[in-house]
Design an enzyme around this catalytic site. Structure first.
Site, mmCIF file in Angstrom:
data_model
loop_
_atom_site.group_PDB
_atom_site.id
_atom_site.type_symbol
_atom_site.label_atom_id
_atom_site.label_comp_id
_atom_site.label_asym_id
_atom_site.label_seq_id
_atom_site.Cartn_x
_atom_site.Cartn_y
_atom_site.Cartn_z
ATOM 1 N N ASP A 17 75.400 46.891 -47.282
ATOM 2 C CA ASP A 17 74.267 47.531 -47.946
ATOM 3 C C ASP A 17 72.994 46.688 -47.834
ATOM 4 O O ASP A 17 73.057 45.458 -47.860
ATOM 5 C CB ASP A 17 74.627 47.742 -49.432
ATOM 6 C CG ASP A 17 73.684 48.726 -50.107
ATOM 7 O OD1 ASP A 17 72.915 49.414 -49.395
ATOM 8 O OD2 ASP A 17 73.702 48.804 -51.344
ATOM 9 N N ASN A 65 75.999 60.028 -46.925
ATOM 10 C CA ASN A 65 74.889 59.652 -46.030
ATOM 11 C C ASN A 65 74.347 60.826 -45.211
ATOM 12 O O ASN A 65 73.244 60.751 -44.665
ATOM 13 C CB ASN A 65 75.284 58.508 -45.084
ATOM 14 C CG ASN A 65 75.341 57.150 -45.750
ATOM 15 O OD1 ASN A 65 76.060 56.253 -45.317
ATOM 16 N ND2 ASN A 65 74.588 56.968 -46.836
HETATM 17 C C1 FPP Z 1 73.317 50.652 -45.787
HETATM 18 O O1 FPP Z 1 71.995 50.225 -45.825
HETATM 19 C C2 FPP Z 1 73.796 50.826 -44.421
HETATM 20 C C3 FPP Z 1 74.168 52.008 -43.849
HETATM 21 C C4 FPP Z 1 74.091 53.299 -44.514
HETATM 22 C C5 FPP Z 1 74.650 52.077 -42.467
HETATM 23 C C6 FPP Z 1 75.423 50.916 -41.976
HETATM 24 C C7 FPP Z 1 75.119 50.770 -40.544
HETATM 25 C C8 FPP Z 1 75.009 49.612 -39.883
HETATM 26 C C9 FPP Z 1 75.272 48.293 -40.459
HETATM 27 C C10 FPP Z 1 74.566 49.618 -38.468
HETATM 28 C C11 FPP Z 1 75.523 50.204 -37.506
HETATM 29 C C12 FPP Z 1 76.892 49.691 -37.587
HETATM 30 C C13 FPP Z 1 77.848 49.962 -36.705
HETATM 31 C C14 FPP Z 1 79.238 49.563 -37.030
HETATM 32 C C15 FPP Z 1 77.575 50.641 -35.435
HETATM 33 P P1 FPP Z 1 70.929 51.183 -46.512
HETATM 34 O O2 FPP Z 1 70.284 51.972 -45.435
HETATM 35 O O3 FPP Z 1 71.595 52.004 -47.567
HETATM 36 O O4 FPP Z 1 69.964 50.135 -47.142
HETATM 37 P P2 FPP Z 1 69.066 50.315 -48.457
HETATM 38 O O5 FPP Z 1 70.020 50.524 -49.601
HETATM 39 O O6 FPP Z 1 68.347 49.021 -48.541
HETATM 40 O O7 FPP Z 1 68.168 51.495 -48.204
#
Ligand code: FPP
Length: 242
Positions: A17, A65
């Site tokens: 996260d 998501n």
């Molecule tokens: C959460 O950060 C992350 C995600 C919803 C996606 C996770 C994806 C990756 C780490 C990149 C791709 C990975 C692979 C395995 C190909 P957020 O967007 O919710 O962050 P925030 O809470 O700060 O908005």
């Protein structure tokens, strides 16, 4: 920082996260946060394989998501597709098996097809299993399992008396994976967010204030050291554990 192999968690699950906040804090678009986040994910895979973790499960895309802006979803799907293409060789070279959990039928066809290919081509690798949670929600998973079991009862394939923990385990997406030993969440949020609820019943929880793109090997090793210092009693007393 090094860690010895004694008492290493057999299954680590990570809620990655903070990509968006990392990017916003630095004045970048959220995309940049996800691309940097992918680098952290790669580092986790390498480190876990190196230190002897047998199972690593990453929460890459939740069932919720899908509610994000279309462009961000497309970017995440593109990143996933691109990573599968570039990382297949690495997985093979390092003897790592790829699995997925979640409702992958919702993923774009081209991504789904490539995922199936990578899972199939790595299915005999046995150093470590990397599981990507994609379009995953734990409650959905449990509902799904209950439906499958109910159907079997209705069709006299199993009796109600046969329903136990092991049977439920066998009907979850995670069948054949052990319970989670250590669950890590980054970005300072202290929630499980519908991730592996059943499988984490006895997991040790570790929360890091680092935003995911800043979470690197040294932080993972710190989390593992913390895990090792904990006494896991599974309902027993300290004396019984000794
Ligand atoms: C959460 O950060 C992350 C995600 C919803 C996606 C996770 C994806 C990756 C780490 C990149 C791709 C990975 C692979 C395995 C190909 P957020 O967007 O919710 O962050 P925030 O809470 O700060 O908005």
């Amino acid at each position: 920082m090094e860690t010895d192999k004694i008492n290493i968690p057999q299954h680590i699950a990570i809620i990655m996260d903070g990509n968006g906040r990392w990017a916003t804090n630095k004045g970048f678009s959220r995309d940049k946060g996800h691309t940097e986040g992918r680098e952290s994910a790669k580092e986790m895979v390498r480190t876990c394989a190196k230190i002897g973790v047998k199972n690593l499960t990453l929460f890459a895309f939740s069932s919720e998501n899908w509610k994000r802006p279309k462009l961000e979803i497309e970017l995440l799907m593109g990143l996933l597709h691109n990573s599968l293409i570039t990382e297949l060789k690495e997985l093979q070279k390092n003897n790592i098996r790829l699995k997925t959990i979640g409702d992958t039928s919702k993923l774009p066809l081209v991504v789904r097809k490539f995922l199936e290919k990578v899972c199939d081509q790595t299915k005999n690798n046995d150093l470590m299993t990397l599981t990507l949670a994609l379009s995953y929600g734990s409650r959905d998973e449990i509902i799904n399992s209950v439906k499958e079991i109910a159907d079997k009862v209705k069709n006299n394939i199993i009796s109600v008396e046969k329903i136990d923990e092991s049977l439920i385990n066998q009907h979850l997406y995670t069948r054949n994976l052990p319970d989670v030993d250590l669950m890590i969440r980054t970005s300072g949020e202290k929630r499980i967010s519908n991730f592996l609820l059943w499988q984490s019943a006895y997991a040790e929880l570790y929360f890091s204030d680092k935003l995911w793109p800043d979470f690197k090997s040294e932080h993972l090793l710190k989390a593992i050291e913390d895990y090792k210092s904990r006494e896991r009693r599974f309902g027993k007393t300290s004396q019984q554990i000794i």
